[in-house]
Scaffold this motif. Structure first.
Motif, PDB file in Angstrom:
ATOM      1  N   TRP A 192       0.850  -1.185   0.000  1.00  0.00           N
ATOM      2  CA  TRP A 192       0.000   0.000   0.000  1.00  0.00           C
ATOM      3  C   TRP A 192       0.887   1.237   0.000  1.00  0.00           C
ATOM      4  CZ3 TRP A 192      -4.634  -1.634  -0.845  1.00  0.00           C
ATOM      5  CH2 TRP A 192      -5.213  -2.680  -0.142  1.00  0.00           C
ATOM      6  N   GLU A 193       0.435   2.307  -0.634  1.00  0.00           N
ATOM      7  CA  GLU A 193       1.162   3.580  -0.497  1.00  0.00           C
ATOM      8  C   GLU A 193       0.894   4.198   0.871  1.00  0.00           C
ATOM      9  OE1 GLU A 193       0.570   6.106  -3.906  1.00  0.00           O
ATOM     10  OE2 GLU A 193       1.627   4.700  -5.220  1.00  0.00           O
ATOM     11  N   SER A 194      -0.276   3.913   1.442  1.00  0.00           N
ATOM     12  CA  SER A 194      -0.526   4.293   2.835  1.00  0.00           C
ATOM     13  C   SER A 194      -1.455   3.243   3.449  1.00  0.00           C
ATOM     14  CB  SER A 194      -1.162   5.679   2.916  1.00  0.00           C
ATOM     15  OG  SER A 194      -2.411   5.658   2.263  1.00  0.00           O
ATOM     16  N   TYR A 195      -1.430   3.154   4.765  1.00  0.00           N
ATOM     17  CA  TYR A 195      -2.226   2.141   5.466  1.00  0.00           C
ATOM     18  C   TYR A 195      -2.468   2.656   6.878  1.00  0.00           C
ATOM     19  CZ  TYR A 195       2.449   1.141   7.140  1.00  0.00           C
ATOM     20  OH  TYR A 195       3.697   1.280   7.679  1.00  0.00           O
ATOM     21  N   ASP A 196      -3.325   1.964   7.622  1.00  0.00           N
ATOM     22  CA  ASP A 196      -3.663   2.437   8.965  1.00  0.00           C
ATOM     23  C   ASP A 196      -2.803   1.816  10.056  1.00  0.00           C
ATOM     24  OD1 ASP A 196      -5.807   4.108   8.149  1.00  0.00           O
ATOM     25  OD2 ASP A 196      -7.014   2.312   7.826  1.00  0.00           O
ATOM     26  N   ARG A 197      -2.446   0.544   9.898  1.00  0.00           N
ATOM     27  CA  ARG A 197      -1.810  -0.179  11.012  1.00  0.00           C
ATOM     28  C   ARG A 197      -0.863  -1.237  10.479  1.00  0.00           C
ATOM     29  NH1 ARG A 197      -4.709  -3.924  13.812  1.00  0.00           N
ATOM     30  NH2 ARG A 197      -6.459  -3.437  12.444  1.00  0.00           N
ATOM     31  N   LEU A 198       0.268  -1.395  11.140  1.00  0.00           N
ATOM     32  CA  LEU A 198       1.212  -2.464  10.784  1.00  0.00           C
ATOM     33  C   LEU A 198       1.369  -3.386  11.984  1.00  0.00           C
ATOM     34  CD1 LEU A 198       3.451  -3.853   9.150  1.00  0.00           C
ATOM     35  CD2 LEU A 198       5.033  -2.101   9.950  1.00  0.00           C
ATOM     36  N   GLU A 199       1.084  -4.673  11.774  1.00  0.00           N
ATOM     37  CA  GLU A 199       1.317  -5.669  12.829  1.00  0.00           C
ATOM     38  C   GLU A 199       2.503  -6.517  12.417  1.00  0.00           C
ATOM     39  OE1 GLU A 199      -2.094  -8.072  13.780  1.00  0.00           O
ATOM     40  OE2 GLU A 199      -3.375  -6.297  13.609  1.00  0.00           O
ATOM     41  N   GLU A 200       3.418  -6.734  13.342  1.00  0.00           N
ATOM     42  CA  GLU A 200       4.600  -7.559  13.043  1.00  0.00           C
ATOM     43  C   GLU A 200       4.611  -8.757  13.964  1.00  0.00           C
ATOM     44  OE1 GLU A 200       8.183  -4.981  11.218  1.00  0.00           O
ATOM     45  OE2 GLU A 200       8.112  -5.076  13.396  1.00  0.00           O
ATOM     46  N   ARG A 201       4.904  -9.905  13.395  1.00  0.00           N
ATOM     47  CA  ARG A 201       5.056 -11.081  14.256  1.00  0.00           C
ATOM     48  C   ARG A 201       6.466 -11.632  14.093  1.00  0.00           C
ATOM     49  NH1 ARG A 201      -0.254 -11.825  16.225  1.00  0.00           N
ATOM     50  NH2 ARG A 201      -1.796 -12.140  14.590  1.00  0.00           N
ATOM     51  N   ARG A 202       7.141 -11.762  15.228  1.00  0.00           N
ATOM     52  CA  ARG A 202       8.497 -12.303  15.238  1.00  0.00           C
ATOM     53  C   ARG A 202       8.441 -13.801  15.489  1.00  0.00           C
ATOM     54  NH1 ARG A 202      12.004  -7.820  15.834  1.00  0.00           N
ATOM     55  NH2 ARG A 202      10.676  -5.979  15.908  1.00  0.00           N
ATOM     56  N   VAL A 203       9.552 -14.467  15.239  1.00  0.00           N
ATOM     57  CA  VAL A 203       9.600 -15.923  15.444  1.00  0.00           C
ATOM     58  C   VAL A 203       9.171 -16.257  16.873  1.00  0.00           C
ATOM     59  CG1 VAL A 203      11.159 -17.898  15.601  1.00  0.00           C
ATOM     60  CG2 VAL A 203      11.268 -16.384  13.600  1.00  0.00           C
TER      61      VAL A 203
END
Ligand code: S6P
Ligand code: ZN
Length: 180
Positions: free
Chosen positions: A15-26
């Motif tokens: 996306w060029e813009s978005y509302d939220r980023l969720e990251e999941r680590r190992v």
């Protein structure tokens, strides 16, 4: 609510813009892997995947949409993957569209398993009542877009408790499936 739009950069598969980023680590998804003994601190902190979310109210009739990026890599040979879930509202279907890289969509319902190779342009339909997980089997990032009902929700625990029937391991030439 007001109509709205977002732009998708098709070359970058973002996306060029978005509302939220969720990251999941190992470390957040270690229970998903078969063999997790002796993982280094560095490996546990490695980002396995990201979800770029456009926020829409979680209501019936609404349509959620997000982009998932699974980083290349493996845990003791087992390819990076999403946690995987059933929808809490079990009558919710979903559509995945491959944007970049080489991935697999694994769907599971009881003893039944289906795998779809998700290259760029592949559009897969996940019917209601099938758990789903995606796996990066390539050497680059694997990116896909998902569209799902506003009130689909997530049931991670049922999939975790049931256990996955098929595991995907990296090989020199690609990947192999191993029944669990
Ligand atoms: C939501 C949809 C995807 C996943 C995302 C991360 O119904 O299936 O947006 O949430 O790919 O996977 P997971 O299993 O960690 O939610
Ligand atoms: Zn889903």
């Amino acid at each position: 609510m007001e109509p709205f739009f977002n732009k998708l950069d098709l070359d970058k598969a973002r996306w060029e813009s978005y509302d939220r980023l969720e990251e999941r680590r190992v470390k957040d998804i270690r229970d998903c892997f078969k063999e997790t003994a002796n993982l280094s601190e560095q490996q546990l902190e490695t980002v396995a995947y990201q979800v770029y979310q456009i926020d829409v109210k979680p209501e019936p009739g609404a349509i959620q949409h997000s982009i998932t990026v699974i980083k290349p890599g493996n845990v003791n040979g087992e390819c990076h993957m999403t946690k995987g879930h059933y929808h809490a509202n079990d009558q919710s279907a979903e559509i995945y569209m491959g944007l970049k890289g080489d991935g697999l969509l694994l769907m599971q319902k009881g003893e039944e398993v289906r795998l779809v190779e998700m290259k760029r342009g592949v559009v897969a339909y996940i019917p209601p009542e099938w758990a789903h997980r995606t796996i990066n089997v390539g050497d680059d990032e694997f990116v896909f877009m998902s569209y799902f009902p506003g009130d689909a929700g997530y049931d991670y625990q049922s999939f975790l408790d049931e256990g996955v029937r098929t595991r995907i391991y990296k090989t020199d030439t690609g990947y192999e499936k191993v029944s669990d």
